[in-house]
Structure formats: structure tokens, C-alpha cells
Design a protein around this motif. Sequence first.
Motif, PDB file in Angstrom:
ATOM      1  N   GLN A 314      23.080  14.737  58.829  1.00 50.70           N
ATOM      2  CA  GLN A 314      22.090  15.513  58.632  1.00 50.70           C
ATOM      3  C   GLN A 314      22.551  17.296  58.755  1.00 50.70           C
ATOM      4  O   GLN A 314      23.650  17.373  59.863  1.00 50.70           O
ATOM      5  CB  GLN A 314      21.084  15.369  59.855  1.00 50.70           C
ATOM      6  N   HIS A 315      23.279  17.398  58.424  1.00 49.96           N
ATOM      7  CA  HIS A 315      24.194  18.863  58.300  1.00 49.96           C
ATOM      8  C   HIS A 315      22.886  20.001  58.368  1.00 49.96           C
ATOM      9  O   HIS A 315      23.233  20.787  56.976  1.00 49.96           O
ATOM     10  CB  HIS A 315      25.481  19.214  57.750  1.00 49.96           C
ATOM     11  N   PRO A 316      22.455  20.867  59.297  1.00 48.81           N
ATOM     12  CA  PRO A 316      22.163  22.293  59.018  1.00 48.81           C
ATOM     13  C   PRO A 316      22.039  23.181  58.376  1.00 48.81           C
ATOM     14  O   PRO A 316      24.107  23.278  58.364  1.00 48.81           O
ATOM     15  CB  PRO A 316      20.820  22.076  59.882  1.00 48.81           C
ATOM     16  N   ASP A 317      22.104  24.154  58.138  1.00 47.52           N
ATOM     17  CA  ASP A 317      22.801  25.115  58.410  1.00 47.52           C
ATOM     18  C   ASP A 317      23.459  26.615  59.373  1.00 47.52           C
ATOM     19  O   ASP A 317      23.964  27.056  59.205  1.00 47.52           O
ATOM     20  CB  ASP A 317      21.685  26.747  56.258  1.00 47.52           C
ATOM     21  N   ALA A 318      22.369  26.017  59.696  1.00 52.65           N
ATOM     22  CA  ALA A 318      22.695  26.993  61.201  1.00 52.65           C
ATOM     23  C   ALA A 318      22.300  26.073  62.275  1.00 52.65           C
ATOM     24  O   ALA A 318      21.494  25.065  62.312  1.00 52.65           O
ATOM     25  CB  ALA A 318      21.996  28.096  61.341  1.00 52.65           C
ATOM     26  N   TYR A 319      22.497  26.087  63.466  1.00 52.94           N
ATOM     27  CA  TYR A 319      22.667  25.519  64.760  1.00 52.94           C
ATOM     28  C   TYR A 319      23.176  26.328  66.052  1.00 52.94           C
ATOM     29  O   TYR A 319      23.274  26.677  66.289  1.00 52.94           O
ATOM     30  CB  TYR A 319      23.900  24.463  64.833  1.00 52.94           C
ATOM     31  N   PHE A 320      21.644  26.624  66.383  1.00 53.80           N
ATOM     32  CA  PHE A 320      21.514  27.302  68.146  1.00 53.80           C
ATOM     33  C   PHE A 320      21.861  26.220  69.514  1.00 53.80           C
ATOM     34  O   PHE A 320      20.280  25.654  69.604  1.00 53.80           O
ATOM     35  CB  PHE A 320      20.500  27.797  68.225  1.00 53.80           C
ATOM     36  N   ALA A 321      23.058  26.220  69.687  1.00 51.79           N
ATOM     37  CA  ALA A 321      22.536  25.441  71.143  1.00 51.79           C
ATOM     38  C   ALA A 321      22.631  25.355  72.415  1.00 51.79           C
ATOM     39  O   ALA A 321      22.117  27.110  72.551  1.00 51.79           O
ATOM     40  CB  ALA A 321      24.412  24.347  70.966  1.00 51.79           C
ATOM     41  N   CYS A 322      22.362  24.270  73.128  1.00 53.97           N
ATOM     42  CA  CYS A 322      21.347  24.449  74.731  1.00 53.97           C
ATOM     43  C   CYS A 322      22.677  25.004  75.168  1.00 53.97           C
ATOM     44  O   CYS A 322      22.725  25.418  76.392  1.00 53.97           O
ATOM     45  CB  CYS A 322      20.845  23.630  75.253  1.00 53.97           C
ATOM     46  N   ASP A 323      24.158  24.585  75.103  1.00 55.88           N
ATOM     47  CA  ASP A 323      25.264  24.768  76.095  1.00 55.88           C
ATOM     48  C   ASP A 323      26.265  24.588  74.726  1.00 55.88           C
ATOM     49  O   ASP A 323      26.116  23.877  73.754  1.00 55.88           O
ATOM     50  CB  ASP A 323      25.253  23.593  77.217  1.00 55.88           C
ATOM     51  N   SER A 324      27.778  25.277  75.552  1.00 53.45           N
ATOM     52  CA  SER A 324      28.638  25.294  74.681  1.00 53.45           C
ATOM     53  C   SER A 324      29.540  23.718  74.051  1.00 53.45           C
ATOM     54  O   SER A 324      30.334  23.271  72.904  1.00 53.45           O
ATOM     55  CB  SER A 324      29.918  25.614  75.175  1.00 53.45           C
ATOM     56  N   GLU A 325      29.214  22.553  74.943  1.00 50.77           N
ATOM     57  CA  GLU A 325      29.780  21.650  75.134  1.00 50.77           C
ATOM     58  C   GLU A 325      29.420  21.265  73.660  1.00 50.77           C
ATOM     59  O   GLU A 325      29.626  21.029  73.286  1.00 50.77           O
ATOM     60  CB  GLU A 325      29.442  21.082  76.424  1.00 50.77           C
ATOM     61  N   PHE A 326      27.542  21.382  74.140  1.00 48.56           N
ATOM     62  CA  PHE A 326      27.301  20.056  72.660  1.00 48.56           C
ATOM     63  C   PHE A 326      27.121  21.168  70.854  1.00 48.56           C
ATOM     64  O   PHE A 326      26.803  20.833  69.797  1.00 48.56           O
ATOM     65  CB  PHE A 326      25.450  20.647  72.820  1.00 48.56           C
ATOM     66  N   MET A 327      28.384  22.033  70.833  1.00 48.43           N
ATOM     67  CA  MET A 327      28.847  22.795  70.188  1.00 48.43           C
ATOM     68  C   MET A 327      29.500  22.408  69.569  1.00 48.43           C
ATOM     69  O   MET A 327      30.558  22.047  68.909  1.00 48.43           O
ATOM     70  CB  MET A 327      28.140  24.793  69.970  1.00 48.43           C
ATOM     71  N   ASN A 328      30.610  22.471  71.504  1.00 47.65           N
ATOM     72  CA  ASN A 328      32.339  21.855  70.402  1.00 47.65           C
ATOM     73  C   ASN A 328      32.291  20.222  69.939  1.00 47.65           C
ATOM     74  O   ASN A 328      33.101  19.692  69.267  1.00 47.65           O
ATOM     75  CB  ASN A 328      33.081  21.669  71.891  1.00 47.65           C
ATOM     76  N   GLN A 329      30.615  19.934  70.049  1.00 47.40           N
ATOM     77  CA  GLN A 329      30.924  18.055  70.218  1.00 47.40           C
ATOM     78  C   GLN A 329      30.850  18.282  68.065  1.00 47.40           C
ATOM     79  O   GLN A 329      31.298  17.109  67.708  1.00 47.40           O
ATOM     80  CB  GLN A 329      29.878  17.424  70.353  1.00 47.40           C
ATOM     81  N   VAL A 330      30.601  18.996  67.797  1.00 47.62           N
ATOM     82  CA  VAL A 330      30.479  19.591  66.480  1.00 47.62           C
ATOM     83  C   VAL A 330      31.246  20.495  65.787  1.00 47.62           C
ATOM     84  O   VAL A 330      30.260  20.787  64.691  1.00 47.62           O
ATOM     85  CB  VAL A 330      28.892  19.390  65.576  1.00 47.62           C
ATOM     86  N   HIS A 331      32.476  20.829  66.378  1.00 43.45           N
ATOM     87  CA  HIS A 331      33.451  21.976  66.062  1.00 43.45           C
ATOM     88  C   HIS A 331      33.563  21.737  64.344  1.00 43.45           C
ATOM     89  O   HIS A 331      34.013  23.079  63.414  1.00 43.45           O
ATOM     90  CB  HIS A 331      34.388  22.177  66.884  1.00 43.45           C
ATOM     91  N   ASP A 332      34.133  21.018  64.424  1.00 37.77           N
ATOM     92  CA  ASP A 332      34.673  20.403  62.573  1.00 37.77           C
ATOM     93  C   ASP A 332      33.143  21.291  61.467  1.00 37.77           C
ATOM     94  O   ASP A 332      33.489  21.420  60.519  1.00 37.77           O
ATOM     95  CB  ASP A 332      34.322  18.682  62.431  1.00 37.77           C
ATOM     96  N   LEU A 333      31.911  21.172  61.671  1.00 37.50           N
ATOM     97  CA  LEU A 333      30.422  21.463  61.193  1.00 37.50           C
ATOM     98  C   LEU A 333      30.838  23.283  61.102  1.00 37.50           C
ATOM     99  O   LEU A 333      30.420  23.626  60.564  1.00 37.50           O
ATOM    100  CB  LEU A 333      29.521  21.071  61.554  1.00 37.50           C
ATOM    101  N   PHE A 334      30.651  23.378  62.403  1.00 34.58           N
ATOM    102  CA  PHE A 334      30.312  25.172  62.971  1.00 34.58           C
ATOM    103  C   PHE A 334      32.000  25.489  63.485  1.00 34.58           C
ATOM    104  O   PHE A 334      32.369  25.664  65.198  1.00 34.58           O
ATOM    105  CB  PHE A 334      29.036  24.664  64.017  1.00 34.58           C
ATOM    106  N   PRO A 335      32.594  26.047  62.614  1.00 33.68           N
ATOM    107  CA  PRO A 335      34.291  26.423  63.518  1.00 33.68           C
ATOM    108  C   PRO A 335      34.001  27.439  64.380  1.00 33.68           C
ATOM    109  O   PRO A 335      34.874  28.013  64.681  1.00 33.68           O
ATOM    110  CB  PRO A 335      34.567  26.513  61.847  1.00 33.68           C
ATOM    111  N   GLU A 336      33.333  29.035  63.866  1.00 33.28           N
ATOM    112  CA  GLU A 336      32.750  30.201  64.764  1.00 33.28           C
ATOM    113  C   GLU A 336      31.887  30.443  65.214  1.00 33.28           C
ATOM    114  O   GLU A 336      30.543  31.049  64.856  1.00 33.28           O
ATOM    115  CB  GLU A 336      33.323  31.003  63.096  1.00 33.28           C
TER     116      GLU A 336
END
Length: 499
Positions: A314-336
Motif C-alpha cells: 500500500q503506497h500512499p502519495d504522502a506519509y507523515f510519520a510520528c518519528d524519523s525512525e519510521f520514515m527511515n524504514q520506508v526510505h525507498d518510497l520516500f527519499p526526501e
Amino acid sequence: MNRTYILMAGSLVALIGIVLLLGDRDKPSTSGRAVMLYCAASNRAVMESIREEYEQEFERSVDIQYGPSQTLLSSIEVAKQGDLYLPADDSYLKLGKEKGLIAEEIPIAKMQAVIAVPKGNPKSIQSLDDLLREDVRVVLASPDSAAIGKVVRESLSEVGRWDSLDKATKAYRGTVNEVANDIKIGAADAGIVYDAVLHTYPDLTFVEIPELAATASQISVGVIASTQHSADALHFARYISSADRGLQHYADHGFRVSGGDNWADQPELSVFAGSMLRPAIEDTIAAFEKREGVKVNRVYNGCGILVAQMKAGQHPDAYFACDSEFMNQVHDLFPEPVPVSQNELVILVQKGNPKGIASLRDLAKVGLRVGIGHEKQCAMGWITQNTFREGGVQQEIMPNVTVQTPTGDMLVNQLQTGSLDAAVAYLSNAAGASEFLDAIRIQGIECSVATQPWAVAKESPYPNLASRLFQQICSTESQDIFAAEGFRWQNLGNDVTDE
């Protein structure tokens, strides 16, 4: 029987009507009225082809006023009318924003400043110095009204070449098209124009010179702040800037294009966000939907659960994470990703703190019922375990943990019902329950602070739309909501906070 049948049929029709009305009540829509656009003369040819296609596809009218960029901006300021403004350089949009005339803007294309000459270049003009020759008649667009004149004066002034060219210029014209017309009919030998303008002048060609290499204009369309019909305005603006609609016309007319959203009459943007962010962004998203005439499908949950969904496809257009660690886990989808806000862990207790809890170590008191976030399901739980470990109290506290939840709201609810004595949650979780709960800060442990990053998926079909949503999330009004909900705002810079 007939009377009964008629009454039943009438009731059924009324019921269907109510269902349809309720179903469409929250659906963003446009009115179909004519859109008024102020457009730079340099974009006239391409805009006419876009307007024709748009009006045929949607049976809606677009009224366009063409002219020099500065003149059009002055008209907007005086008349306080219109829906869209498309100057030949986005510096005019920045000026319009400073004056409160322009709201959001959407990037479209670029134009390069070049020297225009007749086909075959009879005067053999190859450099800026050739424009200074006595046998060359030069015309330029006015720096005080036309975008091309303004950007050329700025760039050549920086290298000390403007004054000599100014003295050699035989006449100034109001628009870039007038400069091209003078060269076409032989009233001038050369002039400086945008390369894309020459698309409609087959008898002219252009020469690129080093002094103008960095003199390009970004074309963007801005929504006029005073418009009463933002959904109509943005419908046409999205059409102009769509990769498979307006940008095709821009490319065909010699403009330099890249990116752009896919076209959709009513785009549906998908946003994943950590549950704790919901009270901070929900109203802003709802207002954005109404203004843009689009749909934003949001999914709020613990970030661990959201990450698992994304890794499952499931790939959303945007992701607003509660913490950077959980953004890093999908860095391939959200590189910036961009850090937006911060939230800190606190100890939540019943009003008045009847159990006398003052620190993390007090959570190890015998018989205390403690709730925390689930380490695998949410950022809050992951950070809580790190905080326990760094504080050297994990082994003592965990036997007292009776509940692990994917969201902080669930912990707050259990505290209010009395099924917990204390909980470790975010400060924002306590924002709406201050009359029932007290928050005790966790001192001296840096990892108890979470940073919330935002990112747009690299494969999103609507990157510009997602970016405009982010601009609204970064607006002054939105920042006030974040602060009221217990978040600390990050300094993102003027690129996203100037709305």
C-alpha cells in the motif's frame, strides 16, 4: 391500492434523493463558471491551445487577459478581480505574495533568454558585443513592465553589461511579442526574447550567449487570493500544469518542461499519518479539500502498522510519520523527508497525581498499573522502550505494564476510565484531556523527544498537489493548531512557511 402505491413510490424517490444528497454533501466540486486568467503575452500562443482543449473537454469557459507581467499584476491589485495569474517569471508571483494578492502557486515550465535575429542571421550576431555595433538596431522589452526585460536587466547588471546595452538599444517595447514582431517586419535587427516565443515566428531564429546562460524564467500559475471560486481556479490551474494535458502543449511550443501531476478531474490524494498527528492536521486537510476541489483519503494509525501496510504494497502519495525512525524504514518510497514538528514523551497520571509519580523510576512502584505504546506498532512504543533503556529502568517498569496499545489516545481513554494509574504517551495526547489528567515531564533523556517528518512518495502521480497540501500544513494557521496540540514546530525555512 393505487394511492398506497403512489405514496410508497414517492417515499422511495425521496429516500433515494436524500441518500444521493448525503453522499455528495462532502464531495468537493466546481461551479462550472468561467475562470478569469491574467496571462503574460509570451504565453499567449500556448495558452490559447490549452484553453481550446479545456473548453471542449469540460464545456467551461476561460476568459483571458494578456499583457506585460507587471501591468497585469497592477491590474489585479487595483481591480481585486480574477482567479489566476500567470506571469512570464515567478518573481512577479513572489511580489504578488508579498502584497497579499497571490495565494498558492503551481510550477509549469521554463523559458530561456536568447538573442532573436532573422532567419540566416544576416548581421552575423554571435555575441553580446555584436549588439553594441552601430550597424545593429536593437529593441528590448521594457524592464519596468515585461518579465524578459526585468530578468535581462538584473542578470546583465550583475556582470556590468547592462548600461552599455541600454545605451545601444534603439527602442523599448511593452511585451516580448512586440520585440519579435519588430524583428520580423525588419524594424529591428536583433532583440532579446524568450526562446519559446519564437515557436510562432518561423522567420526568426535565436543565438544563445554565455551572458544569458543563467537567465531563465520559471513560469508558474498563481491563484489570486481574492478569488471566490478557488475550486474552479485550481481545476484549470491543475489542467495547465498536468503532464498529460497542459504541459504537452508547453513542450510542443518550445518551452522546457519537467515533472507535473497526472491529470484527474477530481484527484484523490492518499495520505498516511501517525494517529497522534490527527488533531493537528485534520482540519487543515478538510479545508484543503474544499479549496482545491479534491479528495484526500487519509489513514491514521500507529506508524508501525502503517509501515507494515506500506511494505505489503500500500503506497500512499504522502506519509507523515510520528518519528524519523519510521520514515527511515520506508526510505525507498520516500527519499526526501522534511522534519516538521517535535513531540515529547510524558508520564500521564490522574488529575492531582494521587499515586505521587515524579519520575520514570516511580513507574516501578509495586502494584502500579502502567500503559505504554506497542513497540512494534507505533513510534510512541518504540521511543518509550528506548527511553526506558536509556534511563536504566526498563527491567523495573515492564512488570507493571498491563497494556500496550498502538495509539496514545487509547491510553488516555483507559486512564480516564480508571483502568490505568499511569501511562507513557505524547504530550499532544494530553492536550484534550487536561481537566482529567496531569502530565509529568521526563527529565534528562534526549531520546524521549520524537521528530515528525513529512515526505511525498517518489512514485506519486500527484507530487505538486501533495506539495501544496504540505504548504497548507506549514501555514501560520496550521502551526498555531500544532502548538495548541502540544507540538513544537521545526524551522523549515521560507520555502514552505511563506504562505
